[in-house]
Write a protein that holds these residues in place. Structure first.
Motif, PDB file in Angstrom:
ATOM      1  N   ASP A   1       0.832  -1.188   0.000  1.00  0.00           N
ATOM      2  CA  ASP A   1       0.000   0.000   0.000  1.00  0.00           C
ATOM      3  C   ASP A   1       0.878   1.253   0.000  1.00  0.00           C
ATOM      4  OD1 ASP A   1      -2.113  -1.697   0.092  1.00  0.00           O
ATOM      5  OD2 ASP A   1      -2.499  -1.439   2.228  1.00  0.00           O
ATOM      6  N   LEU A   2       0.321   2.327  -0.521  1.00  0.00           N
ATOM      7  CA  LEU A   2       1.002   3.615  -0.519  1.00  0.00           C
ATOM      8  C   LEU A   2       0.177   4.602   0.289  1.00  0.00           C
ATOM      9  CD1 LEU A   2       1.954   4.110  -4.281  1.00  0.00           C
ATOM     10  CD2 LEU A   2       3.440   3.374  -2.444  1.00  0.00           C
ATOM     11  N   THR A   3       0.860   5.471   1.014  1.00  0.00           N
ATOM     12  CA  THR A   3       0.217   6.568   1.712  1.00  0.00           C
ATOM     13  C   THR A   3       0.855   7.842   1.189  1.00  0.00           C
ATOM     14  OG1 THR A   3      -0.069   5.207   3.681  1.00  0.00           O
ATOM     15  CG2 THR A   3      -0.290   7.578   3.958  1.00  0.00           C
ATOM     16  N   LEU A   4       0.058   8.766   0.721  1.00  0.00           N
ATOM     17  CA  LEU A   4       0.558  10.009   0.148  1.00  0.00           C
ATOM     18  C   LEU A   4      -0.035  11.172   0.919  1.00  0.00           C
ATOM     19  CD1 LEU A   4       2.096  11.503  -2.127  1.00  0.00           C
ATOM     20  CD2 LEU A   4       0.015  11.326  -3.503  1.00  0.00           C
ATOM     21  N   ARG A   5       0.838  12.002   1.502  1.00  0.00           N
ATOM     22  CA  ARG A   5       0.414  13.229   2.185  1.00  0.00           C
ATOM     23  C   ARG A   5       0.956  14.396   1.379  1.00  0.00           C
ATOM     24  NH1 ARG A   5       2.202  17.285   5.435  1.00  0.00           N
ATOM     25  NH2 ARG A   5       0.764  18.040   7.015  1.00  0.00           N
ATOM     26  N   VAL A   6       0.060  15.250   0.925  1.00  0.00           N
ATOM     27  CA  VAL A   6       0.441  16.400   0.117  1.00  0.00           C
ATOM     28  C   VAL A   6       0.082  17.660   0.895  1.00  0.00           C
ATOM     29  CG1 VAL A   6       0.229  17.508  -2.126  1.00  0.00           C
ATOM     30  CG2 VAL A   6      -0.129  15.047  -1.931  1.00  0.00           C
ATOM     31  N   ALA A   7       1.088  18.512   1.127  1.00  0.00           N
ATOM     32  CA  ALA A   7       0.870  19.773   1.845  1.00  0.00           C
ATOM     33  C   ALA A   7       0.839  20.922   0.846  1.00  0.00           C
ATOM     34  CB  ALA A   7       1.982  19.994   2.862  1.00  0.00           C
ATOM     35  N   TYR A   8      -0.011  21.923   1.148  1.00  0.00           N
ATOM     36  CA  TYR A   8      -0.184  23.089   0.284  1.00  0.00           C
ATOM     37  C   TYR A   8       0.083  24.358   1.066  1.00  0.00           C
ATOM     38  CZ  TYR A   8      -2.579  19.551  -2.411  1.00  0.00           C
ATOM     39  OH  TYR A   8      -2.868  18.406  -3.090  1.00  0.00           O
ATOM     40  N   GLN A   9       0.364  25.442   0.347  1.00  0.00           N
ATOM     41  CA  GLN A   9       0.654  26.727   0.984  1.00  0.00           C
ATOM     42  C   GLN A   9      -0.583  27.285   1.678  1.00  0.00           C
ATOM     43  OE1 GLN A   9       3.788  28.043   0.664  1.00  0.00           O
ATOM     44  NE2 GLN A   9       3.319  29.683   2.062  1.00  0.00           N
ATOM     45  N   ASN A  10      -1.708  27.360   0.969  1.00  0.00           N
ATOM     46  CA  ASN A  10      -2.916  28.000   1.505  1.00  0.00           C
ATOM     47  C   ASN A  10      -4.115  27.068   1.563  1.00  0.00           C
ATOM     48  OD1 ASN A  10      -1.612  30.526   1.741  1.00  0.00           O
ATOM     49  ND2 ASN A  10      -1.879  30.849  -0.458  1.00  0.00           N
ATOM     50  N   ALA A  11      -3.874  25.791   1.738  1.00  0.00           N
ATOM     51  CA  ALA A  11      -4.961  24.820   1.839  1.00  0.00           C
ATOM     52  C   ALA A  11      -4.516  23.727   2.806  1.00  0.00           C
ATOM     53  CB  ALA A  11      -5.278  24.229   0.472  1.00  0.00           C
ATOM     54  N   PRO A  12      -5.467  23.085   3.449  1.00  0.00           N
ATOM     55  CA  PRO A  12      -5.073  22.007   4.360  1.00  0.00           C
ATOM     56  C   PRO A  12      -4.448  20.836   3.600  1.00  0.00           C
ATOM     57  CG  PRO A  12      -7.467  22.151   4.161  1.00  0.00           C
ATOM     58  CD  PRO A  12      -6.911  23.307   3.415  1.00  0.00           C
ATOM     59  N   ALA A  13      -3.536  20.162   4.270  1.00  0.00           N
ATOM     60  CA  ALA A  13      -2.882  18.993   3.659  1.00  0.00           C
ATOM     61  C   ALA A  13      -3.912  17.888   3.451  1.00  0.00           C
ATOM     62  CB  ALA A  13      -1.758  18.504   4.560  1.00  0.00           C
ATOM     63  N   LYS A  14      -3.704  17.104   2.405  1.00  0.00           N
ATOM     64  CA  LYS A  14      -4.595  15.973   2.186  1.00  0.00           C
ATOM     65  C   LYS A  14      -3.777  14.691   2.270  1.00  0.00           C
ATOM     66  CE  LYS A  14      -4.673  16.087  -2.888  1.00  0.00           C
ATOM     67  NZ  LYS A  14      -5.511  16.211  -4.076  1.00  0.00           N
ATOM     68  N   VAL A  15      -4.412  13.677   2.840  1.00  0.00           N
ATOM     69  CA  VAL A  15      -3.782  12.367   2.995  1.00  0.00           C
ATOM     70  C   VAL A  15      -4.593  11.370   2.176  1.00  0.00           C
ATOM     71  CG1 VAL A  15      -3.174  10.547   4.618  1.00  0.00           C
ATOM     72  CG2 VAL A  15      -2.939  12.934   5.297  1.00  0.00           C
ATOM     73  N   LEU A  16      -3.889  10.684   1.279  1.00  0.00           N
ATOM     74  CA  LEU A  16      -4.530   9.703   0.405  1.00  0.00           C
ATOM     75  C   LEU A  16      -3.893   8.352   0.638  1.00  0.00           C
ATOM     76  CD1 LEU A  16      -4.240  11.975  -2.705  1.00  0.00           C
ATOM     77  CD2 LEU A  16      -6.335  11.552  -1.444  1.00  0.00           C
ATOM     78  N   ARG A  17      -4.710   7.327   0.742  1.00  0.00           N
ATOM     79  CA  ARG A  17      -4.206   5.966   0.907  1.00  0.00           C
ATOM     80  C   ARG A  17      -4.579   5.165  -0.338  1.00  0.00           C
ATOM     81  NH1 ARG A  17      -2.494   6.536   5.829  1.00  0.00           N
ATOM     82  NH2 ARG A  17      -3.708   7.411   7.486  1.00  0.00           N
ATOM     83  N   TYR A  18      -3.583   4.484  -0.881  1.00  0.00           N
ATOM     84  CA  TYR A  18      -3.783   3.707  -2.099  1.00  0.00           C
ATOM     85  C   TYR A  18      -3.459   2.245  -1.821  1.00  0.00           C
ATOM     86  CZ  TYR A  18      -3.717   8.223  -4.472  1.00  0.00           C
ATOM     87  OH  TYR A  18      -3.987   9.503  -4.867  1.00  0.00           O
ATOM     88  N   THR A  19      -4.377   1.368  -2.185  1.00  0.00           N
ATOM     89  CA  THR A  19      -4.132  -0.070  -2.093  1.00  0.00           C
ATOM     90  C   THR A  19      -3.483  -0.520  -3.401  1.00  0.00           C
ATOM     91  OG1 THR A  19      -6.270  -0.650  -3.028  1.00  0.00           O
ATOM     92  CG2 THR A  19      -6.167  -0.363  -0.624  1.00  0.00           C
ATOM     93  N   SER A  20      -3.092  -1.777  -3.475  1.00  0.00           N
ATOM     94  CA  SER A  20      -2.478  -2.270  -4.710  1.00  0.00           C
ATOM     95  C   SER A  20      -3.466  -2.205  -5.888  1.00  0.00           C
ATOM     96  CB  SER A  20      -1.949  -3.692  -4.521  1.00  0.00           C
ATOM     97  OG  SER A  20      -2.979  -4.548  -4.115  1.00  0.00           O
ATOM     98  N   ASP A  21      -4.763  -2.345  -5.627  1.00  0.00           N
ATOM     99  CA  ASP A  21      -5.759  -2.206  -6.697  1.00  0.00           C
ATOM    100  C   ASP A  21      -5.807  -0.769  -7.233  1.00  0.00           C
ATOM    101  OD1 ASP A  21      -6.459  -4.868  -6.579  1.00  0.00           O
ATOM    102  OD2 ASP A  21      -8.095  -4.527  -5.154  1.00  0.00           O
ATOM    103  N   ASP A  22      -5.702   0.210  -6.321  1.00  0.00           N
ATOM    104  CA  ASP A  22      -5.672   1.606  -6.753  1.00  0.00           C
ATOM    105  C   ASP A  22      -4.425   1.886  -7.579  1.00  0.00           C
ATOM    106  OD1 ASP A  22      -7.989   2.125  -5.280  1.00  0.00           O
ATOM    107  OD2 ASP A  22      -6.831   2.594  -3.478  1.00  0.00           O
ATOM    108  N   ILE A  23      -3.310   1.294  -7.174  1.00  0.00           N
ATOM    109  CA  ILE A  23      -2.049   1.504  -7.888  1.00  0.00           C
ATOM    110  C   ILE A  23      -2.149   0.920  -9.291  1.00  0.00           C
ATOM    111  CG2 ILE A  23       0.405   0.903  -7.901  1.00  0.00           C
ATOM    112  CD1 ILE A  23       0.181   0.969  -4.782  1.00  0.00           C
TER     113      ILE A  23
ATOM    114  N   ALA B   1      -4.848   0.623 -11.009  1.00  0.00           N
ATOM    115  CA  ALA B   1      -5.763   1.479 -11.761  1.00  0.00           C
ATOM    116  C   ALA B   1      -5.066   2.741 -12.263  1.00  0.00           C
ATOM    117  CB  ALA B   1      -6.962   1.857 -10.896  1.00  0.00           C
ATOM    118  N   ASN B   2      -4.024   3.179 -11.572  1.00  0.00           N
ATOM    119  CA  ASN B   2      -3.285   4.381 -11.960  1.00  0.00           C
ATOM    120  C   ASN B   2      -1.984   4.045 -12.676  1.00  0.00           C
ATOM    121  OD1 ASN B   2      -5.063   6.325 -10.826  1.00  0.00           O
ATOM    122  ND2 ASN B   2      -4.322   5.760  -8.808  1.00  0.00           N
ATOM    123  N   TRP B   3      -1.853   2.817 -13.165  1.00  0.00           N
ATOM    124  CA  TRP B   3      -0.606   2.344 -13.770  1.00  0.00           C
ATOM    125  C   TRP B   3      -0.297   3.087 -15.056  1.00  0.00           C
ATOM    126  CZ3 TRP B   3       2.863   0.042 -11.171  1.00  0.00           C
ATOM    127  CH2 TRP B   3       3.910  -0.617 -11.794  1.00  0.00           C
TER     128      TRP B   3
END
Length: 178
Positions: A69-91, A93-95
């Motif tokens: 699994d992958l966990t992705l945390r993306v931080a922004y200057q003027n917006a709250p950070a978002k945390v996304l979790r990807y399973t192997s099926d999601d990965i 799908a984004n291949w």
């Protein structure tokens, strides 16, 4: 835009949470051989704000062969950070292409990210993780389409001789042709 040279890594046994990784910034290795330590889990941090990326609708492309699994945390200057979790099926799908997977990075109002924290479980070879790049969504889609066309051409080249032999066999009925 490649971000591989601007990444830092924290190999661990998978017990470090996002909050642990955010508070353990001094333990991250930012040197050249940062991914050469074999580990079951990596936290990869990238500061992308100073790269001065001017891309509309950015996509993070990650070269990875075997994964959990992958966990992705993306931080922004003027917006709250978002945390996304990807399973192997999601990965899957984004291949993209032979060895990449792609994830959207833009914020809720189209903001560019300032930092990325990526948690990767069971990478095939840890140094794969150094191949991180940020693409525009249109360039990513074009490369993805080009990969499909290339694969189709190679498959046709492999299938053509077999089909030709099959036609000869049906026409001539000579066994040694097969």
């Amino acid at each position: 835009v490649s971000v591989g040279d601007h990444t830092c890594a924290l190999p661990n046994d998978g017990t470090l949470s996002i909050q642990d990784a955010l508070t353990a910034t001094s333990k991250f290795d930012c040197e050249t051989g940062k991914f050469e330590i074999g580990a079951n889990h990596y936290w990869v941090a990238a500061d992308v704000e100073h790269l001065a990326i001017d891309i509309v609708d950015p996509i993070l492309r990650l070269r990875i062969a075997r994964y959990g699994d992958l966990t992705l945390r993306v931080a922004y200057q003027n917006a709250p950070a978002k945390v996304l979790r990807y399973t192997s099926d999601d990965i899957k799908a984004n291949w993209r292409g032979p060895s990449h997977t792609a994830f959207p990075l833009s914020g809720p109002n189209g903001e560019m990210p300032v930092s990325i924290l990526l948690g990767v479980e069971t990478p095939w070879e840890p140094w794969n993780l150094s191949d991180l790049s940020i693409w525009s969504s249109t360039a990513d889609a074009a490369l993805h389409q080009k990969t499909y066309i290339t694969d189709a051409v190679f498959c046709a080249m492999l299938l053509a001789p077999f089909t030709l032999h099959l036609v000869f066999w049906f026409l001539l009925r000579i066994r040694f042709i097969m």
